[in-house]
Scaffold this active site. Structure first.
Site, PDB file in Angstrom:
ATOM      1  N   GLN A  68     -11.489   7.184  -5.233  1.00  0.00           N
ATOM      2  CA  GLN A  68     -12.078   7.654  -3.985  1.00  0.00           C
ATOM      3  C   GLN A  68     -13.446   8.275  -4.296  1.00  0.00           C
ATOM      4  O   GLN A  68     -13.958   8.120  -5.412  1.00  0.00           O
ATOM      5  CB  GLN A  68     -11.144   8.661  -3.295  1.00  0.00           C
ATOM      6  CG  GLN A  68      -9.884   8.016  -2.713  1.00  0.00           C
ATOM      7  CD  GLN A  68     -10.159   7.131  -1.499  1.00  0.00           C
ATOM      8  OE1 GLN A  68     -11.286   7.043  -1.008  1.00  0.00           O
ATOM      9  NE2 GLN A  68      -9.129   6.430  -1.033  1.00  0.00           N
ATOM     10  N   ASP A  92      -7.708  -7.619  -0.001  1.00  0.00           N
ATOM     11  CA  ASP A  92      -6.777  -7.847   1.110  1.00  0.00           C
ATOM     12  C   ASP A  92      -7.529  -7.541   2.392  1.00  0.00           C
ATOM     13  O   ASP A  92      -8.444  -6.703   2.400  1.00  0.00           O
ATOM     14  CB  ASP A  92      -5.568  -6.914   1.037  1.00  0.00           C
ATOM     15  CG  ASP A  92      -5.898  -5.531   1.558  1.00  0.00           C
ATOM     16  OD1 ASP A  92      -6.518  -4.749   0.809  1.00  0.00           O
ATOM     17  OD2 ASP A  92      -5.571  -5.217   2.718  1.00  0.00           O
ATOM     18  N   GLY A 124      -0.409   5.743   3.117  1.00  0.00           N
ATOM     19  CA  GLY A 124      -1.319   6.817   3.480  1.00  0.00           C
ATOM     20  C   GLY A 124      -2.386   6.407   4.484  1.00  0.00           C
ATOM     21  O   GLY A 124      -2.649   7.122   5.453  1.00  0.00           O
ATOM     22  N   ASP A 137       0.860  -1.183   0.000  1.00  0.00           N
ATOM     23  CA  ASP A 137       0.000   0.000   0.000  1.00  0.00           C
ATOM     24  C   ASP A 137       0.901   1.240   0.000  1.00  0.00           C
ATOM     25  O   ASP A 137       2.124   1.137   0.051  1.00  0.00           O
ATOM     26  CB  ASP A 137      -0.986  -0.029   1.163  1.00  0.00           C
ATOM     27  CG  ASP A 137      -0.311  -0.066   2.525  1.00  0.00           C
ATOM     28  OD1 ASP A 137       0.921   0.136   2.601  1.00  0.00           O
ATOM     29  OD2 ASP A 137      -1.010  -0.311   3.519  1.00  0.00           O
ATOM     30  N   SER A 138       0.291   2.415  -0.050  1.00  0.00           N
ATOM     31  CA  SER A 138       1.085   3.641  -0.199  1.00  0.00           C
ATOM     32  C   SER A 138       1.593   4.168   1.137  1.00  0.00           C
ATOM     33  O   SER A 138       2.439   5.051   1.180  1.00  0.00           O
ATOM     34  CB  SER A 138       0.218   4.728  -0.832  1.00  0.00           C
ATOM     35  OG  SER A 138      -0.775   5.139   0.104  1.00  0.00           O
TER      36      SER A 138
END
Lengths: 377, 377
Positions: free
Chosen positions: A191, A268, A96, A93-94
């Site tokens: 998003q 996930d 964030g 993941d990033s």
């Protein structure tokens, strides 16, 4: 620059899809469930058990790994696959999402998010460019763009502001990724909270930028399942058919069955390992709480027809004893049993989609869950 | 009634011995190290890993098992081997030692020891007869007599009183065991603290009673290694050559090498798993503390020449990261690595004694420990 495609769609059945995603470390069969190996380790499992359970790909958390052991260190040690010994496909993941949920004194600016490490309080700046750099140093097969995720329910204005910021970060993430070697992938993240128009706007803008695959983020953050499914229904049809679709942080077996029916390819979730540590088992007949006294004298396994040895070969009485005694082996066995059930469910969906029998599979699977566990004795 | 012998002495080299002890659940090669599976589970290891590491037999703690899940329950579920899935030879202690160290409000009387459970405060009475009954219900291949163990240093009067009580309990334990099916064994326990005359008196009286094997108890309870070795030297020559000899609760690799040289056949200790949980590895080159920052960037394994995959195939950097991050996998790997080293040491001693090269083996083994770990880089 347009990113090449590494996804092969093998079959569809209704909106459900099965395919192969080819990464530098191997092929991922979809629908795929990615067990979460937070800080370079799967809690309670050896990597060989993750592989044996049927997982093609695992997820690593950039936030944890950047703090400890550190991205530059992992790179010097040959990358995450070599460092951990997993040696298969990895998605990161990033960072964030966990900056938002775990760190202190975080501040989101146009340029970057700044925060203090939850481990030692160090002040750290994470920009879209740095997130990509870290993920490249880790050597992940699939990197994720940095985004801002809003917890639901939220005001439309807040959702839109975060969605627009995430789009600008998507562009910067893509530019930062363009020097990556061939075969490695970057996914953009849709998003838009629970607002259909914003979801579609986000998806279209990401496609315009162009990614190897598309994730749907900001769901499974507290909203009802119906809202989550509605957002998938708004988003999935907009996404290019030839690219993989990843629903982040989801979910329960029920969530995944419904999401695959709506065109999702990848998932996930920490649930199989986290619930395993709390004495819960996922089976064909729903969740079973091994802490319950009804299992104390029960010599029967969780599911005698399971092909996974620990599910069909270990008594409920023993699992109950391990859970009640706080023995590590209880968490180890239940985490393994749950990962194996998640993978069995994925394999079942892949086969059914390939055979054009996904609707039957859904019915049978739901019937098993509805039947529930065998009676105590 | 004289107990039949199930021990076959295959070779001796000086005072060191190698042999086979045949139990209802399989053959135990001696010298043998028994990993401790306290409450029916080995902390951090699957049973298959215990077996793969080379262990023929494991130890279960009667005190823990009688409290949870309970001896009658284990019996109804088919005995410890079937309940746990270990399915190999098991030795159980009498419960006495942990009554002394873990329970509250304990009181030793001639008839029995009474105590309160450390789990729920229940008042429990443990007599020699009940200890044997519990161990028979658990289905252990080798049961131990109930004894009273005195922590050293202690007054001679206290040591002698406990030794004499243990002898009377030995007689009662033997009578209680006489109805056990053929093949199951009961060991007597030599007490006598650090007083040679009491050790010899205890050993002779136990031989007079007659057991399948003989343990030396009440050592490794705080005394210097030299005292422990001196007590073995006083006791071992008195014990019958044709019966197995078990040094309880010992110990470090160094302790075991010295004890085998003095005629001991069996050991148990929590050290490999407990130290593993604390970031320590046992290797041919001594103990290594993986928490130490010197390992943070070191891609080398603990011992590249080891035949155990986790010892030769996992980097120090990864182990260091797991230990520092508190990841379960760190404890799992180091516990497994340590059990495997303990078993490798036992196999080395068995081979050397069989070949008549035990003195060389001792020298080489000590030289490895003295060399110490490789330099940091």
């Amino acid at each position: 620059m347009s990113f090449p495609n590494h996804f092969e769609l093998l079959a569809t059945d209704g909106n459900a899809r099965t395919g192969h995603l080819t990464t530098p470390h191997g092929v991922v069969r979809t629908p795929a469930f990615m067990p979460v190996g937070t800080a370079g380790a799967m809690k309670g499992l050896h990597w060989r058990e993750v592989r044996d359970a049927g997982a093609d790909i695992v997820l690593g958390n950039t936030y944890h790994l950047m703090l400890r052991p550190g991205a530059e260190r992992v790179a010097a040690l040959g990358g995450l696959q070599r460092f951990t010994g997993w040696n298969g496909p990895m998605l990161t993941d990033s960072g964030g999402f966990q900056v938002m949920s775990l760190s202190e004194l975080r501040k989101v600016r146009e340029t970057a998010v700044t925060f203090r490490s939850h481990i030692d309080g160090t002040k750290i700046e994470l920009s879209p460019e740095r997130s990509i750099e870290i993920q490249r140093l880790l050597g992940s097969d699939i990197a994720m763009q940095l985004d801002e995720c809003v917890r639901l329910p939220a005001e439309r204005g807040d959702i839109e502001r975060a969605m627009q910021l995430s789009l600008r970060w998507a562009e910067r993430s893509k530019r930062a990724f363009e020097t990556a070697p061939s075969g490695y992938m970057l996914f953009g993240i849709v998003q838009g909270g629970d607002v259909p128009a914003l979801r579609q706007q986000s998806a279209r803008a990401l496609i315009e930028i162009g990614f190897h695959g598309y994730a749907i983020g900001g769901l499974a953050v507290g909203e009802p399942q119906a809202v989550m499914l509605a957002m998938i229904e708004e988003t999935a049809p907009v996404l290019p058919e030839d690219r993989p679709r990843y629903l982040m942080g989801v979910g329960t077996p029920e969530d995944m069955l419904e999401a695959v029916a709506r065109g999702i390819d990848m998932f996930d979730c920490v649930m199989p390992t986290r619930n395993g540590r709390h004495g819960m088992a996922f089976t064909r007949f729903g969740q079973i709480n091994l802490r319950n006294a009804r299992h104390a004298d029960d010599p029967r396994p969780l599911d005698e027809a399971s092909t996974w040895p620990s599910t069909s070969g270990i008594s409920r009485a023993y699992l109950h004893h391990l859970v009640r005694s706080g023995e590590t082996l209880g968490a180890m066995l239940l985490s393994e049993i749950n990962i194996a059930y998640y993978q069995e469910l994925m394999q079942g969906m892949r086969s059914a989609i390939g055979n054009g029998t996904f609707e039957d599979f859904q019915k049978q699977t739901r019937a098993g869950w509805a039947r529930g566990d065998i009676a105590a004795r």
